[in-house]
Design a protein around this motif. Structure first.
Motif: not given
Length: 554
Positions: A172-188
Motif C-alpha cells: 500500500i505504502l509503495a503503490t500510493m506514490p506510484y498512483l499519485v504519479l499517474q495523476v501527475v502525468g495526466t496533469a502534465a
C-alpha cells in the motif's frame, strides 16, 4: 555521482522520474525551416474535452454489473473470476506496467539527460523473462489455495501474520506514490492544454476523469478494466503512429533528427551513450527496477487473474511489443531536443506535449492530448483496486472483522478503491511534483524488500519466517535511510579501497535484507524457534488472526 549521471534522481521502478531539469534550447531549424510555436487555443481545448467526454460516457455505458447468478466474491471482482485469456492478460499487463507517466517521463528523460533514458528500455525488456520465471508459479499457487493478494500468499506459505501484514502495508505504502504519479502525468497533459491542474477547472477535470473510471470498475471490477485496456492500447497505438508521422514529415528523417539532437546535446554536455564509469549504476537500476516492478500489487493482481499459467506465459511473450512502443516514445524526446522545444525548468515531462504543440494543428493536438489523458486511467484504477484488496483482505478482515463473508469483502473493497483514487488526486494537487517523485523513489526501495518473502519463497522454504521479517525490517530502514541521507539520489558509491562502484540503493537494501535472513535462519533453527506451517505444501492453512475459521475461500 549525481552530476555524472545528469542532474536529477534515477528512479527505481517506473522509468524516468529523474526530477528532470529541462533545458531552454535555441530554436531548431529542420529541413522545412523553423518550427514556429503552435500555441493552440480553444479549438484544441474543446476537441480534447469532447474526446475525453465521449470516452468517459462510452465507458460508463459499457460498464456491466455481474450476472445475477454470480455470487459476489473477491476473486470475481478483483480477479475477473481468474478468467482472463491471452489477449486480455497481455493488454492488462502492458496497460498496467506501461503507465501514462511512463510515456511522458521517458521522452522527458531523453530530452533532459540523453542516453540514460535507455535504461528504461533495458528494464522493461528484462520484465518478460522474469515474469516467465516467477508469476506463473505464483498464479498456480494462488488459484489452488484461493489467494488474491501477495500478503495472502505470504501468510499461507510462511504461516506468519506479522510477515503478511508487513507485505500488505509495504504494498500500500509503495503503490500510493506510484498512483499519485499517474495523476501527475495526466496533469502534465492538462498543463499543455493551458489548463492549470492546480486550479479549480484543472482539479474538476482530473476529478471527473478518475471518478468516471472508478465508477466504471465499481460494479464490474477487473472485467471492466480488461475492456478499458483495449481502449488504451488502441489510443496509444494511434497516438504513436500519428506523432511519428508528424515528426518525420515536419522535422526530417531519423538520421537528421539524431544529428540535430546530438549537436544540441553535445553543446550541453549531454550524450546518448552511457559512460563506462556509470555501468554498475545503470545495470543495478535496470535489474533492481525490473524485480521491483513484479512485486507491485497491481502487477500481481493481473497475473493472478489470468486463466492459467500457460495463458500468462503466452501473454508475456508479447510484452516486448510494448517495449518497442516505449522506444518510439523515447525517440520523441530526441525529436523534441532536435526541434528546439522549450520547457520550464524542472518540467522535462512536458517535452512531448510541447512537441505535439509544435507539430500538430489545434484539432489534432486536442485529439492526441485527449488520448494521452484517457490512457493514463487504466493503471491508476488497477492500482487503486489492488491497494483496496490489500487493505480489505489483509488488514480489515484479518484484524477487524475475521468472520466477514466474501460478499462483505467485495462491498467493503469498493469504498476504499474510490477513496484511494480521490486521495491520489488530493495529494497530487497539494504536493510539488518533485515531492511526489521522491516518495515514489522511496516506494521503489520499499516494494523490493518483499521479494524474499514472496518471490524467493516460490522456490525454497529454507528461510525462517522470523528471519524474513527481520530482514524485511532492516531492508526498509536501511533503504529509507540511504535514500534520505543522499538527498533522494538513488545510487550510492560502494567499494573497498580504491575500487568503487555506484549501485542502486534498493539493491543494497535488498542485499542486506537477504543477508540478515540467511544469517538468522540457521540461528533461529538452532534455538528451536518454531517455523510456521506451509499451507501450500498440504499443511494446515493459517487461520485468520483471532478467528477459529480456517483461511479458505470457496
Amino acid at each position: 555521482m549525481r552530476n555524472e549521471m545528469g542532474e536529477g534522481h534515477l528512479t527505481p521502478s517506473t522509468i524516468g522520474h529523474f526530477g528532470l531539469r529541462a533545458h531552454g534550447l535555441p530554436a531548431a531549424t529542420g529541413p522545412r525551416g523553423s518550427l514556429a510555436p503552435n500555441r493552440g487555443g480553444t479549438i484544441s481545448h474543446a476537441i480534447a474535452a469532447g474526446f475525453v467526454l465521449v470516452i468517459c460516457c462510452a465507458a460508463l455505458a459499457g460498464a456491466r454489473r455481474p450476472s445475477s447468478d454470480e455470487l459476489p466474491h473477491p476473486a470475481g471482482w478483483a480477479l475477473g473470476g481468474r478468467s482472463l485469456g491471452t489477449a486480455a492478460t497481455c493488454l492488462m499487463l502492458g496497460g498496467t506496467i506501461y503507465t501514462s507517466y511512463t510515456y511522458i517521463a521517458v521522452p522527458g528523460l531523453m530530452f533532459g539527460t540523453g542516453g540514460l533514458a535507455l535504461y528504461a528500455l533495458v528494464y522493461t525488456m528484462l520484465l518478460s523473462p522474469l515474469i516467465m520465471i516467477l508469476l506463473p508459479r505464483l498464479r498456480d499457487i494462488g488459484a489452488r489455495h484461493g489467494l488474491i493478494t501477495a500478503a495472502d500468499y505470504v501468510r499461507v506459505r510462511h504461516g506468519s501474520h506479522p510477515l503478511a501484514l508487513a507485505t500488505a502495508l509495504t504494498g500500500i505504502l509503495a503503490t500510493m506514490p506510484y498512483l499519485v504519479l499517474q495523476v501527475v502525468g495526466t496533469a502534465a497533459v492538462l498543463r499543455s492544454l493551458g489548463l492549470a491542474p492546480d486550479g479549480v477547472a484543472g482539479c474538476a477535470v482530473l476529478g471527473l476523469l478518475f471518478l468516471t473510471f472508478a465508477l466504471v470498475t465499481r460494479p464490474g471490477g477487473l472485467r471492466a478494466c480488461a475492456r478499458i485496456s483495449l481502449v488504451k492500447a488502441v489510443l496509444i497505438g494511434a497516438a504513436v503512429v500519428v506523432l511519428l508521422a508528424l515528426t518525420l514529415t515536419r522535422i526530417g528523417t531519423p538520421g537528421h533528427i539524431f544529428e540535430l539532437a546530438g549537436g544540441r546535446g553535445a553543446a550541453m554536455g549531454q550524450s546518448f551513450g552511457i559512460p563506462p564509469r556509470n555501468f554498475s549504476a545503470y545495470a543495478t537500476l535496470a535489474f533492481g527496477s525490473a524485480l521491483a516492478q513484479l512485486m507491485y500489487p497491481q502487477v500481481l493482481l493481473v497475473a493472478m487473474a489470468s486463466k492459467s499459467k500457460d495463458t500468462l506465459r503466452a501473454a508475456t511473450t508479447f510484452l516486448p511489443a510494448w517495449s518497442m512502443t516505449l522506444g518510439i516514445w523515447a525517440f520523441f524526446g530526441i525529436a523534441a531536443l532536435a526541434a528546439g522545444v522549450r520547457t520550464s525548468a524542472g518540467h522535462g515531462e512536458l517535452a512531448v506535449p510541447a512537441l505535439v504543440r509544435e507539430l500538430a494543428p489545434d484539432w489534432l493536438a486536442g485529439l492526441l492530448f485527449g488520448a494521452l489523458a484517457v490512457a493514463g486511467l487504466l493503471p491508476a484504477v488497477v492500482m487503486a483496486m489492488s491497494m483496496s484488496m490489500l487493505f480489505v483482505r489483509n488488514i480489515y478482515v484479518e484484524y477487524l472483522n475475521p468472520t466477514a463473508t466474501p460478499k462483505h469483502e467485495v462491498r467493503v473493497a469498493r469504498g476504499p478503491a474510490l477513496a484511494i483514487m480521490a486521495g491520489a488526486i488530493v495529494f497530487a494537487m497539494l504536493m510539488k511534483p518533485q515531492d511526489a517523485i521522491n516518495l515514489h523513489l522511496l516506494g521503489g526501495v520499499w516494494i523490493l524488500q518483499v521479494l524474499p518473502a514472496v518471490a524467493v519463497s516460490l522456490f525454497t522454504r529454507w528461510f525462517h519466517r522470523r528471519a524474513l521479517f527481520l530482514g524485511w525490517a532492516l531492508g526498509m530502514v536501511s533503504g529509507t535511510g540511504l535514500l534520505g541521507l543522499r538527498g533522494f539520489s538513488t545510487v550510492v558509491d560502494i567499494g573497498v579501497g580504491a575500487v568503487h562502484a555506484p549501485v542502486y540503493v534498493a539493491v543494497i537494501a535488498l542485499a542486506l535484507n537477504l543477508a540478515v535472513a540467511a544469517l538468522l535462519t540457521p540461528l533461529l533453527d538452532a534455538l528451536g524457534v518454531p517455523r510456521g506451517t506451509d499451507g501450500t505444501a498440504g499443511g494446515a492453512v493459517s487461520g485468520r488472526r483471532g478467528s477459529k475459521y480456517a483461511f479458505v475461500v470457496e
